[in-house]
Write an enzyme that holds these catalytic residues in place. Structure first.
Site, mmCIF file in Angstrom:
data_model
loop_
_atom_site.group_PDB
_atom_site.id
_atom_site.type_symbol
_atom_site.label_atom_id
_atom_site.label_comp_id
_atom_site.label_asym_id
_atom_site.label_seq_id
_atom_site.Cartn_x
_atom_site.Cartn_y
_atom_site.Cartn_z
ATOM 1 N N GLU A 79 31.279 -28.301 -7.770
ATOM 2 C CA GLU A 79 32.439 -29.053 -7.289
ATOM 3 C C GLU A 79 32.225 -30.567 -7.430
ATOM 4 O OE1 GLU A 79 30.800 -26.684 -5.688
ATOM 5 O OE2 GLU A 79 32.159 -25.269 -4.711
ATOM 6 N N HIS A 123 26.103 -29.915 -7.637
ATOM 7 C CA HIS A 123 26.859 -28.678 -7.430
ATOM 8 C C HIS A 123 28.107 -28.720 -8.323
ATOM 9 C CE1 HIS A 123 25.118 -27.379 -3.251
ATOM 10 N NE2 HIS A 123 24.180 -27.794 -4.067
ATOM 11 N N CYS A 170 30.075 -25.486 -0.189
ATOM 12 C CA CYS A 170 29.143 -25.836 0.892
ATOM 13 C C CYS A 170 29.682 -27.076 1.604
ATOM 14 C CB CYS A 170 27.746 -26.081 0.326
ATOM 15 S SG CYS A 170 27.501 -27.733 -0.400
ATOM 16 N N CYS A 205 30.127 -30.151 -0.599
ATOM 17 C CA CYS A 205 31.249 -30.089 -1.538
ATOM 18 C C CYS A 205 32.582 -30.099 -0.803
ATOM 19 C CB CYS A 205 31.111 -28.858 -2.415
ATOM 20 S SG CYS A 205 29.642 -28.971 -3.471
#
Lengths: 154, 154
Positions: free
Chosen positions: A53, A51, A81, A84
């Site tokens: 992040e 992801h 999410c 993260c």
């Protein structure tokens, strides 16, 4: 628009153009200076943890030579999410700025509400079976660590 | 003791010996065959995301060439933190087996209960300031993605 969110949006757009993954970008900033930028690359890297992040945190930590990013802020195009969010917490980042909400993200099909619900104890997982096993045997290694002289707590 | 948890414990012990990070190990198994093994390397890699489960997932995905690990199980010496739990979810791993609980882990100083409490809406963060900004501007990129022909949903 905030200049760092605008940079994060540029990242997200690059990810869409390249088919790298979902439309998400993140930027890490230290005292007004951009340290790292990333977008979701789950598809390109075949890595479910890639992801925006997570990638931005890993790059910033590598650049700054520290797992402690407490002098940094993160700008994310969407609400992170739970993976993260927890990574931002572990990195000790002091400020999280984000644009769209988890509901906006769910609308386009990235629905992480089940994870929130499970963590809240409000839903059961169908996707994943959870098994607790050998707790006592596994505690031994925690005890070994606790007794280790000079261990680094972090 | 379960053979895969025993392997995960070996990993955790190797991590303690090498001062790589916290005393945690994880093993990913597909149809009875070990695909990847890892231990916490936050200190060695200077990477706050380098928890055992994250490293094991990244390696298994690289080996299997897929972000989808739905044919796999993960064995973790301790209950995964919210970051790792969500990563296991995103990887679609079908079965999670763990030894010690989050309470056992908190006893030796790795207290992730604050993350659970924040996700449950039962605690505020002191460590991190949360700012929502430019939602409408950021929604534009979600719309761009939604309209993209041939986008891969995952």
């Amino acid at each position: 628009m905030n200049e760092f969110l605008a940079l994060a949006l540029e990242e997200a757009r690059a990810g869409i153009e390249n088919d790298d993954g979902g439309p998400f970008g993140a930027v890490i900033v230290q005292e007004g200076v951009v340290i790292s930028k990333a977008h979701n690359e789950v598809l390109r890297r075949n890595d479910p943890t890639a992801h925006a992040e997570i990638l931005a945190i890993r790059e910033a930590s590598a650049i700054l030579g520290s797992f402690d990013l407490s002098t940094c802020e993160i700008y994310s195009t969407s609400e992170p999410c739970p993976m993260c969010f927890a990574a931002i917490f572990w990195a000790r980042i002091k400020r999280l700025v984000y644009g769209t909400t988890r509901e906006d993200v769910a609308e386009i099909g990235f629905d992480d509400s089940l994870i929130y619900d499970v963590i809240r104890g409000e839903a059961e997982l169908e996707q994943m079976e959870l098994v607790k096993l050998d707790r006592e045997g596994c505690r031994a290694v925690l005890e070994e660590w606790r007794r280790k002289p000079g261990r680094r707590m972090y």
